[in-house]
Design a protein around this motif. Structure first.
Motif, PDB file in Angstrom:
ATOM      1  N   SER A   1       0.837  -1.192   0.000  1.00 29.84           N
ATOM      2  CA  SER A   1       0.000   0.000   0.000  1.00 29.84           C
ATOM      3  C   SER A   1       0.884   1.259   0.000  1.00 29.84           C
ATOM      4  O   SER A   1       0.618   2.217  -0.730  1.00 29.84           O
ATOM      5  N   ASN A   2       1.964   1.233   0.773  1.00 29.31           N
ATOM      6  CA  ASN A   2       2.896   2.368   0.779  1.00 29.31           C
ATOM      7  C   ASN A   2       3.588   2.527  -0.571  1.00 29.31           C
ATOM      8  O   ASN A   2       3.752   3.642  -1.070  1.00 29.31           O
ATOM      9  N   ALA A   3       4.007   1.378  -1.144  1.00 30.67           N
ATOM     10  CA  ALA A   3       4.706   1.446  -2.433  1.00 30.67           C
ATOM     11  C   ALA A   3       3.795   2.064  -3.498  1.00 30.67           C
ATOM     12  O   ALA A   3       4.266   2.786  -4.380  1.00 30.67           O
ATOM     13  N   LEU A   4       2.487   1.785  -3.388  1.00 33.32           N
ATOM     14  CA  LEU A   4       1.540   2.391  -4.351  1.00 33.32           C
ATOM     15  C   LEU A   4       1.358   3.877  -4.055  1.00 33.32           C
ATOM     16  O   LEU A   4       1.331   4.716  -4.951  1.00 33.32           O
ATOM     17  N   LYS A   5       1.252   4.150  -2.738  1.00 33.61           N
ATOM     18  CA  LYS A   5       0.973   5.543  -2.330  1.00 33.61           C
ATOM     19  C   LYS A   5       2.159   6.476  -2.626  1.00 33.61           C
ATOM     20  O   LYS A   5       1.966   7.567  -3.152  1.00 33.61           O
ATOM     21  N   TYR A   6       3.366   6.009  -2.283  1.00 36.51           N
ATOM     22  CA  TYR A   6       4.534   6.895  -2.443  1.00 36.51           C
ATOM     23  C   TYR A   6       5.210   6.674  -3.794  1.00 36.51           C
ATOM     24  O   TYR A   6       6.422   6.538  -3.904  1.00 36.51           O
TER      25      TYR A   6
ATOM     26  N   GLY B   1      -2.309   9.737   5.290  1.00 34.66           N
ATOM     27  CA  GLY B   1      -1.744   8.635   6.079  1.00 34.66           C
ATOM     28  C   GLY B   1      -1.756   8.964   7.557  1.00 34.66           C
ATOM     29  O   GLY B   1      -2.051  10.106   7.959  1.00 34.66           O
ATOM     30  N   THR B   2      -1.442   7.970   8.369  1.00 36.69           N
ATOM     31  CA  THR B   2      -1.496   8.155   9.825  1.00 36.69           C
ATOM     32  C   THR B   2      -0.141   7.917  10.498  1.00 36.69           C
ATOM     33  O   THR B   2       0.036   8.197  11.666  1.00 36.69           O
ATOM     34  N   GLY B   3       0.811   7.349   9.758  1.00 29.82           N
ATOM     35  CA  GLY B   3       2.132   7.084  10.345  1.00 29.82           C
ATOM     36  C   GLY B   3       2.142   5.870  11.248  1.00 29.82           C
ATOM     37  O   GLY B   3       2.988   5.756  12.132  1.00 29.82           O
ATOM     38  N   LEU B   4       1.194   4.950  11.029  1.00 32.38           N
ATOM     39  CA  LEU B   4       1.148   3.753  11.882  1.00 32.38           C
ATOM     40  C   LEU B   4       1.447   2.462  11.111  1.00 32.38           C
ATOM     41  O   LEU B   4       1.740   1.430  11.706  1.00 32.38           O
ATOM     42  N   GLY B   5       1.387   2.540   9.767  1.00 34.00           N
ATOM     43  CA  GLY B   5       1.535   1.325   8.950  1.00 34.00           C
ATOM     44  C   GLY B   5       2.847   0.585   9.197  1.00 34.00           C
ATOM     45  O   GLY B   5       2.856  -0.630   9.414  1.00 34.00           O
TER      46      GLY B   5
ATOM     47  N   SER C   1      10.772  -3.981  -3.021  1.00 36.29           N
ATOM     48  CA  SER C   1      11.372  -2.759  -3.563  1.00 36.29           C
ATOM     49  C   SER C   1      10.403  -2.060  -4.512  1.00 36.29           C
ATOM     50  O   SER C   1       9.565  -2.711  -5.150  1.00 36.29           O
ATOM     51  N   ASP C   2      10.520  -0.749  -4.535  1.00 36.71           N
ATOM     52  CA  ASP C   2       9.657   0.023  -5.449  1.00 36.71           C
ATOM     53  C   ASP C   2      10.474   1.090  -6.155  1.00 36.71           C
ATOM     54  O   ASP C   2      11.639   1.328  -5.821  1.00 36.71           O
ATOM     55  N   ASN C   3       9.868   1.708  -7.162  1.00 34.43           N
ATOM     56  CA  ASN C   3      10.550   2.757  -7.935  1.00 34.43           C
ATOM     57  C   ASN C   3       9.915   4.114  -7.622  1.00 34.43           C
ATOM     58  O   ASN C   3       9.818   4.975  -8.480  1.00 34.43           O
ATOM     59  N   GLY C   4       9.471   4.261  -6.376  1.00 36.74           N
ATOM     60  CA  GLY C   4       8.729   5.464  -5.999  1.00 36.74           C
ATOM     61  C   GLY C   4       9.606   6.647  -5.612  1.00 36.74           C
ATOM     62  O   GLY C   4      10.769   6.743  -6.020  1.00 36.74           O
ATOM     63  N   ILE C   5       9.053   7.498  -4.762  1.00 35.16           N
ATOM     64  CA  ILE C   5       9.731   8.767  -4.437  1.00 35.16           C
ATOM     65  C   ILE C   5      10.918   8.562  -3.491  1.00 35.16           C
ATOM     66  O   ILE C   5      11.754   9.448  -3.353  1.00 35.16           O
ATOM     67  N   GLY C   6      10.994   7.402  -2.814  1.00 40.89           N
ATOM     68  CA  GLY C   6      12.113   7.143  -1.902  1.00 40.89           C
ATOM     69  C   GLY C   6      12.117   8.104  -0.728  1.00 40.89           C
ATOM     70  O   GLY C   6      11.148   8.833  -0.491  1.00 40.89           O
TER      71      GLY C   6
ATOM     72  N   GLY D   1      13.444   5.463  -5.298  1.00 40.37           N
ATOM     73  CA  GLY D   1      12.718   4.296  -4.775  1.00 40.37           C
ATOM     74  C   GLY D   1      13.191   3.845  -3.401  1.00 40.37           C
ATOM     75  O   GLY D   1      14.140   4.397  -2.831  1.00 40.37           O
ATOM     76  N   SER D   2      12.505   2.830  -2.877  1.00 37.68           N
ATOM     77  CA  SER D   2      12.813   2.322  -1.532  1.00 37.68           C
ATOM     78  C   SER D   2      12.826   0.804  -1.556  1.00 37.68           C
ATOM     79  O   SER D   2      12.188   0.182  -2.409  1.00 37.68           O
ATOM     80  N   VAL D   3      13.545   0.249  -0.597  1.00 42.71           N
ATOM     81  CA  VAL D   3      13.519  -1.208  -0.415  1.00 42.71           C
ATOM     82  C   VAL D   3      13.246  -1.472   1.067  1.00 42.71           C
ATOM     83  O   VAL D   3      13.917  -0.927   1.940  1.00 42.71           O
ATOM     84  N   PHE D   4      12.232  -2.283   1.323  1.00 45.83           N
ATOM     85  CA  PHE D   4      11.943  -2.701   2.700  1.00 45.83           C
ATOM     86  C   PHE D   4      12.369  -4.156   2.839  1.00 45.83           C
ATOM     87  O   PHE D   4      11.956  -5.001   2.045  1.00 45.83           O
ATOM     88  N   HIS D   5      13.271  -4.391   3.820  1.00 54.09           N
ATOM     89  CA  HIS D   5      13.800  -5.747   4.015  1.00 54.09           C
ATOM     90  C   HIS D   5      13.166  -6.389   5.242  1.00 54.09           C
ATOM     91  O   HIS D   5      13.018  -5.732   6.283  1.00 54.09           O
TER      92      HIS D   5
HETATM   93  P1  ADP Z   1       1.788   6.423   6.543  1.00 53.28           P
HETATM   94  O1  ADP Z   1       2.013   5.841   5.186  1.00 53.28           O
HETATM   95  O2  ADP Z   1       0.386   6.269   7.025  1.00 53.28           O
HETATM   96  O3  ADP Z   1       2.286   7.822   6.650  1.00 53.28           O
HETATM   97  P2  ADP Z   1       3.708   4.480   7.520  1.00 53.28           P
HETATM   98  O4  ADP Z   1       4.057   4.124   8.919  1.00 53.28           O
HETATM   99  O5  ADP Z   1       3.241   3.395   6.637  1.00 53.28           O
HETATM  100  O6  ADP Z   1       2.653   5.641   7.629  1.00 53.28           O
HETATM  101  O7  ADP Z   1       4.986   5.135   6.875  1.00 53.28           O
HETATM  102  C1  ADP Z   1       5.709   6.127   7.567  1.00 53.28           C
HETATM  103  C2  ADP Z   1       6.389   7.083   6.587  1.00 53.28           C
HETATM  104  O8  ADP Z   1       7.431   6.397   5.892  1.00 53.28           O
HETATM  105  C3  ADP Z   1       5.485   7.591   5.507  1.00 53.28           C
HETATM  106  O9  ADP Z   1       4.754   8.728   5.956  1.00 53.28           O
HETATM  107  C4  ADP Z   1       6.452   7.912   4.389  1.00 53.28           C
HETATM  108  O10 ADP Z   1       6.997   9.193   4.614  1.00 53.28           O
HETATM  109  C5  ADP Z   1       7.561   6.879   4.576  1.00 53.28           C
HETATM  110  N1  ADP Z   1       7.384   5.736   3.650  1.00 53.28           N
HETATM  111  C6  ADP Z   1       6.804   4.564   3.937  1.00 53.28           C
HETATM  112  N2  ADP Z   1       6.838   3.740   2.855  1.00 53.28           N
HETATM  113  C7  ADP Z   1       7.474   4.411   1.897  1.00 53.28           C
HETATM  114  C8  ADP Z   1       7.833   4.111   0.526  1.00 53.28           C
HETATM  115  N3  ADP Z   1       7.560   2.939  -0.038  1.00 53.28           N
HETATM  116  N4  ADP Z   1       8.501   5.057  -0.172  1.00 53.28           N
HETATM  117  C9  ADP Z   1       8.809   6.255   0.380  1.00 53.28           C
HETATM  118  N5  ADP Z   1       8.492   6.594   1.659  1.00 53.28           N
HETATM  119  C10 ADP Z   1       7.847   5.699   2.396  1.00 53.28           C
END
Ligand code: ADP
Length: 391
Positions: free
Chosen positions: A286-291, A344-348, A316-321, A372-376
Motif C-alpha cells: 500500500s505504501n509502495a503504491l501511495k509513495y 496517512g497516519t504514520g502507523l503502517g 522494492s519500489d521505484n517510488g519517491i524514496g 525508490g525504496s527497499v523494505f527488508h
Molecule cells: P503512513 O504511510 O500512514 O504515513 P507508515 O508508517 O506506513 O505511515 O509510513 C511512515 C512514513 O514512511 C510515511 O509517511 C512515508 O513518509 C515513509 N514511507 C513509507 N513507505 C514508503 C515508501 N515505499 N517510499 C517512500 N516513503 C515511504
C-alpha cells in the motif's frame, strides 16, 4: 562489638582459652571465650570471623555438631577454623582427631606448644579471608536486591504498558461512535444551510476532510492496538506466497488504478502467522503504491534470499524514496516524512515492525530520494523453529 570480626576461642582445659584470648586482644582483634563446641556453634550462627579450637574439645559428637552448624552457614561462607593440636600425627588419638576434622572444610592446624607470633598471624590471616567473604556476601546481597528491584520495575512497566495498550484500544474504539454522530449531524446541518452558499460548501469540505482523517487515524490506531494485543493463534508457519497473493488481491483495484505492476519470485514458508504477515505485505504494498512517482508507473518487486537459517525478503519500489537518515525513524509511531502531500497516519510501518518482531524477525528500510525504496524483512525459516512451536 561487630560480630563478623569476632574470634571465638574454645580450649576447655585450664586457663588456655583466657590466655589465647588475651593475646588476640592484645594484637588488636576481638575475641570471645566459648566454654564448649556447642557455644562455638551458637556463636557461628550470630556471626564470627574465625574459631580457634583446642583439639581436646573435638570428639565425634562435637565434630558432628560443628559440621551441622557449618552446613547451616550461607552459601558464600567458607568459615575458617583453626585447630590447635598436640601430637600431630604421632599418636592414634591425634590421628583419629585429624580424620574427624576432614569434613569440616577450611581448617588450619597449629601445632602446640603455640608461639604467640604464629597464633596471631594465623588468626589475622583467617580474619582477612573472612572479611573478603563478608564483602562478597554484601556484594551478592546488593546484587540480589537490585535484581529484585529490576524485576519489580519490569513488572510495573508491563502493567503500565498493558494499561496503555488497553487505553489506546478503548479510546480508538469508543471514539469512532461520537465521530459518526458528528459526521451525520454535520451533514444534516449543512444540508439545511443554503446549498448555494459557497462559503458553507468550503467549510463542509474541511469538516469532511477532518472527519475522514480522524476516522483513518482511529482505524489504524485500533489496528495497531490489536496487533500488540494479538496472541499467537497456534499456527506458526506462514506461506509467503499465499500472504502476498492475498495482500495483492485486497489491493487489486488500487493496483489497477495506478497502473502498477507487482511481481514476486518464489517465496518461502517462514515462521509466523499468515494473517499477520499478510498484513505486513499489505502495508508495504500500500505504501509502495501511495509513495509512487508522478512520472513513473509503480513497479514493485518482492524477492527472497536465504541467509543462513533465515530468509531475507525484499519489497522494492521505484517510488519517491526518502532520505537515508530517516530509515529508522519511519518505523516510529505517527512518524511521517511526506505529511502534506500524501494521506496517512504514520502507523503502517510501526504495525509491520511489531508483527515481524513478534516472530523474532527484523525489518529495516533503505531509500534514496527519487530513486525508490527497499523494505527488508528477516524471518526465520520454519525448519529452525523448535518442534513444539511448529505446526
Ligand atoms: P503512513 O504511510 O500512514 O504515513 P507508515 O508508517 O506506513 O505511515 O509510513 C511512515 C512514513 O514512511 C510515511 O509517511 C512515508 O513518509 C515513509 N514511507 C513509507 N513507505 C514508503 C515508501 N515505499 N517510499 C517512500 N516513503 C515511504
Amino acid at each position: 562489638m561487630n560480630n563478623s570480626e569476632r574470634v571465638l576461642v574454645c580450649a576447655p582445659f585450664g586457663r588456655d582459652a583466657e590466655l589465647i584470648s588475651r593475646e588476640i586482644r592484645l594484637a588488636g582483634m576481638e575475641s570471645v571465650v566459648c566454654g564448649t563446641v556447642q557455644d562455638i556453634c551458637a556463636g557461628l550462627s550470630e556471626g564470627a570471623a574465625t574459631a580457634l579450637l583446642a583439639d581436646e574439645a573435638l570428639y565425634s559428637q562435637s565434630v558432628d555438631d560443628l559440621s551441622r552448624a557449618l552446613a547451616r552457614q550461607p552459601q558464600w561462607s567458607d568459615f575458617p577454623l583453626i585447630v590447635m593440636t598436640s601430637g600431630g600425627e604421632t599418636t592414634e588419638t591425634s590421628r583419629h582427631r585429624l580424620r574427624l576434622l576432614q569434613p569440616l572444610g577450611n581448617i588450619t592446624l597449629l601445632e602446640r606448644p603455640l608461639r604467640t607470633a604464629t597464633l596471631v598471624s594465623s588468626v589475622r590471616s583467617a580474619l582477612r579471608a573472612r572479611r573478603h567473604q563478608y564483602q562478597i556476601a554484601a556484594h551478592l546481597q546488593e546484587r540480589a536486591e537490585s535484581e529484585k528491584e529490576l524485576e519489580r520495575r519490569n513488572h510495573e512497566l508491563t502493567i503500565a504498558n498493558r494499561q496503555l495498550e488497553e487505553f489506546a484500544y478503548v479510546a480508538s474504539h469508543d471514539l469512532q461512535e461520537p465521530l459518526r454522530v458528528v459526521n451525520t449531524f454535520t451533514e444534516l446541518l449543512l444540508r439545511r444551510c443554503a446549498v448555494s452558499d459557497t462559503e458553507a460548501a468550503k467549510y463542509a469540505g474541511f469538516i469532511h476532510n477532518g472527519i475522514r482523517r480522524m476516522e483513518n487515524l482511529l482505524r489504524d490506531l485500533l489496528s495497531f492496538s490489536r496487533t500488540i494485543a494479538h496472541e499467537h493463534a497456534g499456527t506458526t508457519s506462514a506461506d509467503l506466497m499465499r500472504c502476498v497473493a492475498h495482500a495483492v488481491s485486497t489491493l487489486n483495484s488500487r493496483i489497477g488504478e495506478s497502473r502498477a505492476e507487482v511481481t514476486w519470485s518464489d517465496l518461502p514458508v517462514v515462521y509466523g502467522e499468515e494473517a499477520q504477515l499478510t498484513q505486513v505485505f499489505q502495508n508495504l504494498l500500500s505504501n509502495a503504491l501511495k509513495y509512487s512517482r508522478p512520472d513513473a508507473d509503480p513497479r514493485i518487486l518482492i524477492s527472497a534470499e536465504q541467509v543462513g537459517d533465515e530468509w531475507e525478503i525484499a519489497v522494492s519500489d521505484n517510488g519517491i524514496g526518502f532520505e537515508p537518515k530517516y530509515a529508522e525513524r519511519i518505523f516510529g509511531l505517527f512518524k511521517r516524512l511526506h505529511k502534506e502531500e500524501y494521506p496517512g497516519t504514520g502507523l503502517g510501518l510501526a504495525i509491520c515492525q511489531r508483527i515481524v518482531e513478534r516472530y523474532d524477525g527484523r525489518i529495516w528500510a533503505e531509500g534514496k530520494p527519487g530513486k525508490g525504496s527497499v523494505f527488508h524483512l528477516r524471518l526465520r525459516s520454519v525448519a529452525q523453529v523448535p518442534a513444539a512451536r511448529a505446526n
